[in-house]
Design a protein around this motif. Sequence first.
Motif, PDB file in Angstrom:
ATOM      1  N   LEU A 478       3.800 -23.551 -12.391  1.00 23.07           N
ATOM      2  CA  LEU A 478       3.724 -22.164 -12.878  1.00 23.07           C
ATOM      3  C   LEU A 478       5.091 -21.586 -13.267  1.00 23.07           C
ATOM      4  CD1 LEU A 478       2.179 -19.604 -13.570  1.00 23.07           C
ATOM      5  CD2 LEU A 478       2.189 -18.984 -11.159  1.00 23.07           C
ATOM      6  N   PRO A 479       6.124 -21.770 -12.444  1.00 24.04           N
ATOM      7  CA  PRO A 479       7.431 -21.235 -12.861  1.00 24.04           C
ATOM      8  C   PRO A 479       7.906 -21.836 -14.187  1.00 24.04           C
ATOM      9  CG  PRO A 479       7.477 -21.879 -10.555  1.00 24.04           C
ATOM     10  CD  PRO A 479       6.192 -22.390 -11.105  1.00 24.04           C
ATOM     11  N   ASP A 480       7.651 -23.118 -14.403  1.00 26.57           N
ATOM     12  CA  ASP A 480       8.051 -23.747 -15.670  1.00 26.57           C
ATOM     13  C   ASP A 480       7.308 -23.118 -16.845  1.00 26.57           C
ATOM     14  OD1 ASP A 480       9.662 -26.118 -14.585  1.00 26.57           O
ATOM     15  OD2 ASP A 480       7.766 -26.334 -13.524  1.00 26.57           O
ATOM     16  N   GLU A 481       6.016 -22.862 -16.627  1.00 26.30           N
ATOM     17  CA  GLU A 481       5.211 -22.256 -17.688  1.00 26.30           C
ATOM     18  C   GLU A 481       5.776 -20.906 -18.092  1.00 26.30           C
ATOM     19  OE1 GLU A 481       2.069 -23.205 -19.226  1.00 26.30           O
ATOM     20  OE2 GLU A 481       2.804 -25.153 -18.563  1.00 26.30           O
ATOM     21  N   ILE A 482       6.110 -20.118 -17.098  1.00 24.85           N
ATOM     22  CA  ILE A 482       6.606 -18.775 -17.377  1.00 24.85           C
ATOM     23  C   ILE A 482       7.937 -18.839 -18.116  1.00 24.85           C
ATOM     24  CG2 ILE A 482       7.522 -16.692 -16.248  1.00 24.85           C
ATOM     25  CD1 ILE A 482       5.232 -17.027 -14.202  1.00 24.85           C
ATOM     26  N   TYR A 497      -3.417 -21.120 -18.790  1.00 26.63           N
ATOM     27  CA  TYR A 497      -3.086 -21.650 -17.466  1.00 26.63           C
ATOM     28  C   TYR A 497      -4.032 -21.073 -16.423  1.00 26.63           C
ATOM     29  CZ  TYR A 497      -0.476 -22.605 -13.193  1.00 26.63           C
ATOM     30  OH  TYR A 497      -0.126 -23.023 -11.930  1.00 26.63           O
ATOM     31  N   LEU A 498      -4.267 -19.791 -16.535  1.00 23.94           N
ATOM     32  CA  LEU A 498      -5.114 -19.100 -15.579  1.00 23.94           C
ATOM     33  C   LEU A 498      -6.533 -19.667 -15.602  1.00 23.94           C
ATOM     34  CD1 LEU A 498      -5.083 -16.809 -13.557  1.00 23.94           C
ATOM     35  CD2 LEU A 498      -5.477 -15.210 -15.416  1.00 23.94           C
ATOM     36  N   VAL A 499      -7.056 -19.890 -16.782  1.00 22.54           N
ATOM     37  CA  VAL A 499      -8.406 -20.439 -16.901  1.00 22.54           C
ATOM     38  C   VAL A 499      -8.435 -21.852 -16.318  1.00 22.54           C
ATOM     39  CG1 VAL A 499     -10.178 -21.210 -18.526  1.00 22.54           C
ATOM     40  CG2 VAL A 499      -9.042 -19.015 -18.872  1.00 22.54           C
ATOM     41  N   GLU A 500      -7.418 -22.625 -16.603  1.00 21.58           N
ATOM     42  CA  GLU A 500      -7.377 -23.992 -16.083  1.00 21.58           C
ATOM     43  C   GLU A 500      -7.309 -23.999 -14.554  1.00 21.58           C
ATOM     44  OE1 GLU A 500      -5.124 -25.583 -20.067  1.00 21.58           O
ATOM     45  OE2 GLU A 500      -4.018 -25.609 -18.165  1.00 21.58           O
ATOM     46  N   LEU A 501      -6.475 -23.132 -14.027  1.00 21.43           N
ATOM     47  CA  LEU A 501      -6.342 -23.058 -12.573  1.00 21.43           C
ATOM     48  C   LEU A 501      -7.676 -22.638 -11.945  1.00 21.43           C
ATOM     49  CD1 LEU A 501      -4.368 -23.263 -10.166  1.00 21.43           C
ATOM     50  CD2 LEU A 501      -3.881 -20.833 -10.479  1.00 21.43           C
ATOM     51  N   ALA A 502      -8.304 -21.645 -12.552  1.00 25.43           N
ATOM     52  CA  ALA A 502      -9.593 -21.167 -12.045  1.00 25.43           C
ATOM     53  C   ALA A 502     -10.626 -22.279 -12.113  1.00 25.43           C
ATOM     54  CB  ALA A 502     -10.060 -19.961 -12.853  1.00 25.43           C
TER      55      ALA A 502
END
Length: 551
Positions: A478-482, A497-502
Amino acid sequence: MSIKEKVRNIIKEATLKTIQEKNLSKDDLPEIIVEIPKIDSHGNLSSNIAFLLANMASEDILKTAENIVKNIEREDIVEKVEIAGKGFINIFIAKDCLYKVLCQIEEESERYGCSNFGEEKKVLIEFVSANPTGPLHVGHGRGAVIGDTLANVFSAAGYYVEKEYYINNVGKQAELLGTCVEAEYKNLIGIPMDYPEDGYKGDYIKDLAEKLVKMGGKRYQDWGLDFFVRFTVREILDDIKNVLLSFQVRFNRMFSENTLYDSGKVDECIDILKEKGYTYEKDGALWLKTTAFNDDKDRVLIRENNVHTYFAGDVAYHKDKLSREYSKIINILGADHHGYTPRMECACEIIGYQPGLLEYLLYQLVNLMRDGIQVSMSTRTGEYITLQKVIEEVGSDAARFFFVMRKSDVPLDFDLELAKKKSDENPVYYVQYAHARICSILRQAKEKNIENISASEANLDLLSFPEELNLLFKLSILPDEIISITKNLETHRLANYLVELASMFHSYYAKYRVISEDKELTMARLCMCKAVLFAMRSIFKIIAIQAPDKM
RNA sequence: GCGCCUGUAGCUCAGUAGGAUAGAGCAGCGGUUUCCUAAACCGCGUGCCGGAGGUUCGAAUCCUCUCAGGCGCACCA
């Protein structure tokens, strides 16, 4: 430093060492790219460095890969290194390292994903900046959400961010607007005045005139156009601010164009342009020679009638922004303004700033739909769905998510009915539901009096299923994504990312039980759930949508 | 005419700075609940990645050309 960043460094060191062995110059070091392979059997992270280096040293790819792998320092985080395919170097991350991510998340909680990458450098993001001539529409909504989300991303990545709205309150359009209200007002109090032929249509003009009557009856009849302009602009701006506020969008600064004129900054700026030798007079007007850089034609600064163009004010505005010592200035505009950007970039170069400092982010237009059919948006017919109506109808969460989930380069179909649906067709609920589910699990755990222990105390080794390890790895990036969004400005990636994580979590949830008879296992899994929860909240905060406990 | 953006499964779109076997959601069909929320999960896809050349170990991704759609080409803002 994130796992991904650590691996990148490990590979970089190994490659440098290999380069030295080959007596190549360090300048030959190709850019080190570490990516996440699509297939699990290819490891957590993968590098193509052998292909690039082999090319440079004209050597066999496999042999180069072997040399690099030989030079890889076996640090704790690397479980296994493999050469696969025709020369990919695949890295498998040690489980312990993934477990540590849980401890880190626990520590940072809802701030997880944040970093100090930006080193507090100043960034300015200018967005919305809609002319105060009428209510905001859906297109402005898209700009608002992209801008606000981007600002939050920069903030999370450790930048100092300022959000600014440029108010264009000078010029013909503002005057026309004032005239419309004046005419409407006078007609209301029984003084005939022709409504401007090309005047603004729409109920808000009448509403404002009525407001004036209510406030002071006939009192304002002789106050002059200037009064009506100022009154109208202020009223509309208040309305705009309120709508944005209901959309969780706040600005640090509302910058009015007229202040540039009042303070003499426009004239000052034009003098500088003259001094630099990039202006000339033609047909009684003053022109800026933007073709000297990259524009197709020169642009007028001061018209024949001695009135400044919008461009003149905007150059002065940009000069002001550029002088404020930002490390990056981002202007977010609808794609219908893209023709305008080159002349501004030219002007900045003339003033003497390096081109990279100012960056434009253009977003394509929004098609408002209802059940798959386009809603016509004609100002003339008055059939005009404002941003406010959209937010009222679908809610801020759905609206924000829809605006942010698509790449800004592609036109956005915003379907009102879809955004309202509380079903699996609607991605907003999908991600929020994952959050609510975790909350529910945590409630259950509490009811059952399961000890709430920290990740450092839990026996995390028990998290050994591939689904669990994949989830941990996903959390780790997540930090890399941001950070990467601060480079490519692609805010939609956060929604992805959020959808994938969910999705990973929902899947896991259906397959395994978090709370079970096995106490130790339960505690370990609860730690993981909490980590997912914090990561989600962190992202929700950035895109500014709710994190519901229950649904 | 010139410029910018887009073209990927029936539909809406991802595809991370060229990478390994092109993915997801929706729609469709079939299944899953004695147990932490079924707003969920699982299974089912023969895609000229608009087309043609080129660069490369390797192209949906880069270059050239071309076709189609959107937007823009003001002394408006």
